[in-house]
Structures are given as structure tokens and as C-alpha cells.
Scaffold this active site. Sequence first.
Site, PDB file in Angstrom:
ATOM      1  N   GLY A 149     -91.920 -60.264   2.109  1.00  0.00           N
ATOM      2  CA  GLY A 149     -91.086 -59.143   2.521  1.00  0.00           C
ATOM      3  C   GLY A 149     -91.472 -57.916   1.724  1.00  0.00           C
ATOM      4  O   GLY A 149     -92.376 -57.962   0.901  1.00  0.00           O
TER       5      GLY A 149
ATOM      6  N   MET B  20     -90.586 -54.584  -0.949  1.00  0.00           N
ATOM      7  CA  MET B  20     -89.872 -54.489  -2.224  1.00  0.00           C
ATOM      8  C   MET B  20     -88.375 -54.441  -1.966  1.00  0.00           C
ATOM      9  O   MET B  20     -87.923 -53.926  -0.934  1.00  0.00           O
ATOM     10  CB  MET B  20     -90.302 -53.229  -2.992  1.00  0.00           C
ATOM     11  CG  MET B  20     -91.555 -53.454  -3.829  1.00  0.00           C
ATOM     12  SD  MET B  20     -92.049 -51.978  -4.743  1.00  0.00           S
ATOM     13  CE  MET B  20     -90.854 -52.002  -6.076  1.00  0.00           C
TER      14      MET B  20
ATOM     15  N   LYS C 225     -87.151 -61.229  -2.948  1.00  0.00           N
ATOM     16  CA  LYS C 225     -88.178 -62.274  -3.058  1.00  0.00           C
ATOM     17  C   LYS C 225     -88.108 -62.969  -4.417  1.00  0.00           C
ATOM     18  O   LYS C 225     -88.132 -64.195  -4.489  1.00  0.00           O
ATOM     19  CB  LYS C 225     -89.591 -61.676  -2.866  1.00  0.00           C
ATOM     20  CG  LYS C 225     -89.792 -60.997  -1.529  1.00  0.00           C
ATOM     21  CD  LYS C 225     -91.199 -60.447  -1.380  1.00  0.00           C
ATOM     22  CE  LYS C 225     -91.596 -59.441  -2.428  1.00  0.00           C
ATOM     23  NZ  LYS C 225     -90.758 -58.211  -2.422  1.00  0.00           N
ATOM     24  N   THR C 226     -88.019 -62.176  -5.486  1.00  0.00           N
ATOM     25  CA  THR C 226     -87.966 -62.776  -6.826  1.00  0.00           C
ATOM     26  C   THR C 226     -86.662 -63.539  -7.020  1.00  0.00           C
ATOM     27  O   THR C 226     -86.651 -64.634  -7.583  1.00  0.00           O
ATOM     28  CB  THR C 226     -88.159 -61.695  -7.908  1.00  0.00           C
ATOM     29  OG1 THR C 226     -89.427 -61.070  -7.691  1.00  0.00           O
ATOM     30  CG2 THR C 226     -88.132 -62.291  -9.300  1.00  0.00           C
TER      31      THR C 226
ATOM     32  N   ASP D 262     -95.043 -65.486  -8.771  1.00  0.00           N
ATOM     33  CA  ASP D 262     -94.425 -64.269  -8.232  1.00  0.00           C
ATOM     34  C   ASP D 262     -95.494 -63.187  -8.086  1.00  0.00           C
ATOM     35  O   ASP D 262     -96.528 -63.238  -8.754  1.00  0.00           O
ATOM     36  CB  ASP D 262     -93.306 -63.793  -9.172  1.00  0.00           C
ATOM     37  CG  ASP D 262     -92.321 -62.831  -8.488  1.00  0.00           C
ATOM     38  OD1 ASP D 262     -92.352 -62.717  -7.241  1.00  0.00           O
ATOM     39  OD2 ASP D 262     -91.516 -62.200  -9.204  1.00  0.00           O
ATOM     40  N   GLU D 263     -95.267 -62.238  -7.218  1.00  0.00           N
ATOM     41  CA  GLU D 263     -96.179 -61.097  -7.010  1.00  0.00           C
ATOM     42  C   GLU D 263     -97.604 -61.551  -6.668  1.00  0.00           C
ATOM     43  O   GLU D 263     -98.589 -61.042  -7.219  1.00  0.00           O
ATOM     44  CB  GLU D 263     -96.199 -60.189  -8.251  1.00  0.00           C
ATOM     45  CG  GLU D 263     -94.833 -59.685  -8.697  1.00  0.00           C
ATOM     46  CD  GLU D 263     -94.276 -58.525  -7.888  1.00  0.00           C
ATOM     47  OE1 GLU D 263     -94.836 -58.195  -6.822  1.00  0.00           O
ATOM     48  OE2 GLU D 263     -93.255 -57.965  -8.315  1.00  0.00           O
TER      49      GLU D 263
ATOM     50  N   CYS E 162     -82.924 -50.538   4.823  1.00  0.00           N
ATOM     51  CA  CYS E 162     -83.629 -49.249   4.897  1.00  0.00           C
ATOM     52  C   CYS E 162     -82.812 -48.163   4.208  1.00  0.00           C
ATOM     53  O   CYS E 162     -81.639 -47.961   4.539  1.00  0.00           O
ATOM     54  CB  CYS E 162     -83.900 -48.857   6.348  1.00  0.00           C
ATOM     55  SG  CYS E 162     -84.664 -47.217   6.490  1.00  0.00           S
TER      56      CYS E 162
ATOM     57  N   CYS F 106     -87.356 -49.161   7.098  1.00  0.00           N
ATOM     58  CA  CYS F 106     -87.634 -49.845   8.362  1.00  0.00           C
ATOM     59  C   CYS F 106     -88.912 -49.247   8.954  1.00  0.00           C
ATOM     60  O   CYS F 106     -89.453 -48.265   8.439  1.00  0.00           O
ATOM     61  CB  CYS F 106     -86.464 -49.684   9.317  1.00  0.00           C
ATOM     62  SG  CYS F 106     -86.284 -47.993   9.910  1.00  0.00           S
TER      63      CYS F 106
HETATM   64  P1  ADP Z   1     -88.036 -58.276  -4.631  1.00  0.00           P
HETATM   65  O1  ADP Z   1     -88.573 -59.326  -5.563  1.00  0.00           O
HETATM   66  O2  ADP Z   1     -88.210 -58.632  -3.176  1.00  0.00           O
HETATM   67  O3  ADP Z   1     -88.541 -56.906  -4.936  1.00  0.00           O
HETATM   68  P2  ADP Z   1     -85.572 -58.674  -6.078  1.00  0.00           P
HETATM   69  O4  ADP Z   1     -85.187 -60.104  -5.931  1.00  0.00           O
HETATM   70  O5  ADP Z   1     -86.237 -58.290  -7.363  1.00  0.00           O
HETATM   71  O6  ADP Z   1     -86.459 -58.228  -4.823  1.00  0.00           O
HETATM   72  O7  ADP Z   1     -84.304 -57.710  -5.949  1.00  0.00           O
HETATM   73  C1  ADP Z   1     -83.400 -57.778  -4.891  1.00  0.00           C
HETATM   74  C2  ADP Z   1     -82.242 -56.868  -5.243  1.00  0.00           C
HETATM   75  O8  ADP Z   1     -82.630 -55.498  -5.154  1.00  0.00           O
HETATM   76  C3  ADP Z   1     -81.059 -56.933  -4.335  1.00  0.00           C
HETATM   77  O9  ADP Z   1     -80.226 -58.040  -4.633  1.00  0.00           O
HETATM   78  C4  ADP Z   1     -80.341 -55.609  -4.643  1.00  0.00           C
HETATM   79  O10 ADP Z   1     -79.501 -55.751  -5.776  1.00  0.00           O
HETATM   80  C5  ADP Z   1     -81.473 -54.688  -5.039  1.00  0.00           C
HETATM   81  N1  ADP Z   1     -81.799 -53.608  -4.091  1.00  0.00           N
HETATM   82  C6  ADP Z   1     -82.199 -52.349  -4.435  1.00  0.00           C
HETATM   83  N2  ADP Z   1     -82.478 -51.600  -3.358  1.00  0.00           N
HETATM   84  C7  ADP Z   1     -82.263 -52.370  -2.270  1.00  0.00           C
HETATM   85  C8  ADP Z   1     -82.390 -52.160  -0.844  1.00  0.00           C
HETATM   86  N3  ADP Z   1     -82.804 -50.989  -0.320  1.00  0.00           N
HETATM   87  N4  ADP Z   1     -82.093 -53.197  -0.033  1.00  0.00           N
HETATM   88  C9  ADP Z   1     -81.669 -54.366  -0.539  1.00  0.00           C
HETATM   89  N5  ADP Z   1     -81.534 -54.632  -1.860  1.00  0.00           N
HETATM   90  C10 ADP Z   1     -81.810 -53.646  -2.735  1.00  0.00           C
HETATM   91 MG    MG Z   2     -90.067 -59.229  -7.026  1.00  0.00          MG
END
Ligand code: ADP
Ligand code: MG
Length: 185
Positions: free
Chosen positions: A7, A9, A13-14, A83-84, A139, A177
Site C-alpha cells: 500500500g 505510506m 503496513k508496519t 519491513d520497507e 486521501c 487517491c
Molecule cells: P505505513 O507503514 O503503511 O506507512 P504505519 O503502520 O506506519 O503505516 O502507520 C499507520 C498510521 O498512520 C495510521 O494508524 C494513522 O495513525 C497514521 N496516519 C497518518 N496519516 C494518515 C492517513 N492519511 N491515512 C491513514 N492513516 C494515517
Molecule cells: Mg511503514
Amino acid sequence: MLVVVVGPMFAGKTTELIRRVERQVIAGRRAIVFKPSLDARYDASKVAAHNGLKFDAYVVPPDETGVEAIYKLGFEYDVVAVDEIQFFPPSLAEVLDALASHRVVIAAGLNLDFRGEPFETTMRAMAYADKVVSLTAVCKTCGRPATRTQRLIDGRPAPRDSPRILIGGGETYEARCRRHHLVPK
Ligand code: ADP
Ligand code: MG
């Protein structure tokens, strides 16, 4: 078993990777989590989600030596998480696939770069996956499901010729989006 979490950022995912690792640890399985050394945004020795959730990580360089380290060390564990994954070379996908025949492997990575082009390593890992968990964020412009990552430079959409890798958080990137993802020139 190979699970690939993909997905943009901020999609969680993390968070999802840590959730999946933690439940294995609670069930008594030995787990190791890897992350690439260039992603030291929050804490060098932990995988950290944007919501503050953390888990101890083994940091490896995002090159062939790092991929080899994941293969060798990963063999010693029941559960291997990375991760990443988009920062590693595509050869990581074959290593994940090989490890997955006798253990639970959980990989998380970005689907697309800021230009909206697929990350090779994530694509490749998805092709080998037993299960793909596709997550969306929200979005920032319209509130609909976000599948893309918008890069911003001084608050403006980054041009196409900007470098592919630029480490940053909420000041540099926004979830968007399809309609609101912009790549000028
Ligand atoms: P990823 O690893 O995919 O970057 P993380 O697991 O680190 O995601 O973080 C997810 C968290 O980011 C969500 O639980 C929420 O608190 C925060 N967040 C910040 N901006 C957004 C956004 N635009 N949409 C959804 N979550 C967001
Ligand atoms: Mg992450």
C-alpha cells in the site's frame, strides 16, 4: 507461507507487520524483523509505525549483502519479517520465497513510488506471495481511500525528475487517491 503487505505510506503496513509478528511471538514462535539501514526516521534499532507502535529490528544494508544476511539469519527463526522491502534489490523476493517454504514470512512494502510507478521488489514479492494484504490510507485531499504516495517539496507536488528515493515523513509525503495524486512535468 509468504504474506506481503502492500500500500502507500500511512496505510498501516508496519502496524500490520508488527501485529502479525506479535501474535506469532505470543504463540511461542521465534521471530526476527529486518529493516533497511537507510530508513532511520524514528528509531534506528526498531521498526516504527506512524502511530508510535514499535518492535525490535535487525538493521541490514539495502543491498545484496543485506539480502544475504536476511537469508542466512532468517533460517534460524520460525518467523521472518522484513519491513520497507521496496528499498532492497529485487533479489530479496527470491530469498523471501525460499525462506517461506519452511517458515512464516511477512514482508511489507510500498506499492508505488512518488511518480506512481511500481517498486520492482514489492511487485516481485507479491508475485510469490501466498497472500497479499493490500491496504489503503485516507486521501489527505478528499478523504477517499488513498492508494498512492504524494511527495511534496515546500508544500508543492514534487516534479517527475526528482530522485526516486527520498526519506521523509508527514512533511514530505501525503497519502492520496488516484484523482489527487499529482506528478508535474
Ligand atoms: P505505513 O507503514 O503503511 O506507512 P504505519 O503502520 O506506519 O503505516 O502507520 C499507520 C498510521 O498512520 C495510521 O494508524 C494513522 O495513525 C497514521 N496516519 C497518518 N496519516 C494518515 C492517513 N492519511 N491515512 C491513514 N492513516 C494515517
Ligand atoms: Mg511503514
